[in-house]
Design an enzyme around this catalytic site. Structure first.
Site, PDB file in Angstrom:
ATOM      1  N   CYS A  92      -8.465  21.888  16.317  1.00  0.00           N
ATOM      2  CA  CYS A  92      -8.444  23.345  16.124  1.00  0.00           C
ATOM      3  C   CYS A  92      -7.179  23.991  16.640  1.00  0.00           C
ATOM      4  O   CYS A  92      -6.771  25.060  16.176  1.00  0.00           O
ATOM      5  CB  CYS A  92      -9.632  23.986  16.843  1.00  0.00           C
ATOM      6  SG  CYS A  92     -11.232  23.271  16.573  1.00  0.00           S
ATOM      7  N   HIS A  96     -18.216  23.038  12.194  1.00  0.00           N
ATOM      8  CA  HIS A  96     -17.166  22.830  11.194  1.00  0.00           C
ATOM      9  C   HIS A  96     -17.219  21.375  10.742  1.00  0.00           C
ATOM     10  O   HIS A  96     -17.715  20.517  11.473  1.00  0.00           O
ATOM     11  CB  HIS A  96     -15.771  23.084  11.790  1.00  0.00           C
ATOM     12  CG  HIS A  96     -15.336  24.515  11.797  1.00  0.00           C
ATOM     13  ND1 HIS A  96     -14.605  25.057  12.845  1.00  0.00           N
ATOM     14  CD2 HIS A  96     -15.494  25.516  10.907  1.00  0.00           C
ATOM     15  CE1 HIS A  96     -14.332  26.321  12.584  1.00  0.00           C
ATOM     16  NE2 HIS A  96     -14.863  26.631  11.411  1.00  0.00           N
TER      17      HIS A  96
END
Length: 253
Positions: free
Chosen positions: A248, A161
């Site tokens: 996250c 990511h």
């Protein structure tokens, strides 16, 4: 300053969730301890924590960041790139309706994970990855620009990511590892450079008066302290096993 944070307890099914790592199967009891410590650290930062219960049908749903992009004025409900995670957005949209009145949505065939979106003041960087495609990035950029924000699309070469390898603190300062150290899209920022050996620590979060960082990365901690930041170190081994980092695990707004 952040006022609110949303987190979600990982369920027992987490140990069977998605991962690209080869770090072994998570220890569920240790996972819960690490998540509880994360929540306590957020409370120390002075935010109000909305704590959602576990959802066994969604093994990866503790990674709430992927479900929404939040600004002071509106929320964007994403369309996660992993099919098994798509329905996580239903619960999050319902929760966010307690905080927001204005919503936008990423629609198929566009996919977007919140972990691919880095907010730097009024500028959003949108990574194209295995989970966020060009159409999803285009939709978000269009939404943001309609609301007078800026958007830059950043194709990824190395990281899972975007925020796996880069974090924004404040005052034009970023923490960068790997492909982002000399990346042209981030050339205007001052940088704390993270070595290849410590690149996991590039995913850290500034929450009001503290930077929360993974434990065991002394060089990164030293750079942060020398830059004037107070740090909170947390054990994150069981999240790292499932490709997860500190950002996250929460939606911060």
């Amino acid at each position: 300053m952040y006022k609110n944070v949303i987190v979600k307890t990982p369920g027992k099914s987490y140990v069977n969730g998605l991962t690209t790592s080869d770090l072994g199967t998570p220890d569920y009891e240790k996972l819960l301890e690490q998540h509880e410590a994360y929540v306590e650290a957020l409370k120390k930062c002075g935010v109000s924590v909305t704590h959602l219960p576990a959802s066994e049908e969604f093994p990866d749903s503790t990674f709430v960041e992927d479900t929404a992009i939040l600004t002071p004025d509106f929320a964007v409900v994403t369309n996660p790139g992993a099919d098994s995670r798509n329905s996580e957005i239903k619960e999050m949209e319902a929760i966010l309706k307690g905080f927001y009145k204005k919503f936008y949505y990423i629609s198929a065939p566009g996919t977007l994970d919140g972990g691919d979106v880095l907010k730097v003041e009024n500028h959003f960087y949108i990574g194209i990855s295995e989970r966020t495609n060009e159409e999803g990035a285009r939709q978000l950029k269009e939404i943001l620009e309609s609301e007078d924000y800026k958007g830059t699309v950043v194709p990824l070469k190395e990281f899972f990511h975007l925020k796996t390898g880069i974090s924004y603190l404040d005052n034009n300062l970023i923490v960068a590892a790997g492909e982002f150290i000399n990346h042209q899209d981030f050339s205007q920022y001052e940088k704390i450079v993270v070595s290849n050996e410590d690149e996991y620590s590039a995913n850290c979060i500034l929450v009001n008066d503290y930077v929360i960082i993974p434990k065991g990365y002394e060089e990164t901690k030293r750079h942060l302290n020398e830059s004037g930041y107070k740090t909170i170190e947390l054990e994150t081994s069981e999240f790292q096993k499932q490709d997860g980092g500190l950002s996250c695990l929460s939606l911060r707004f």
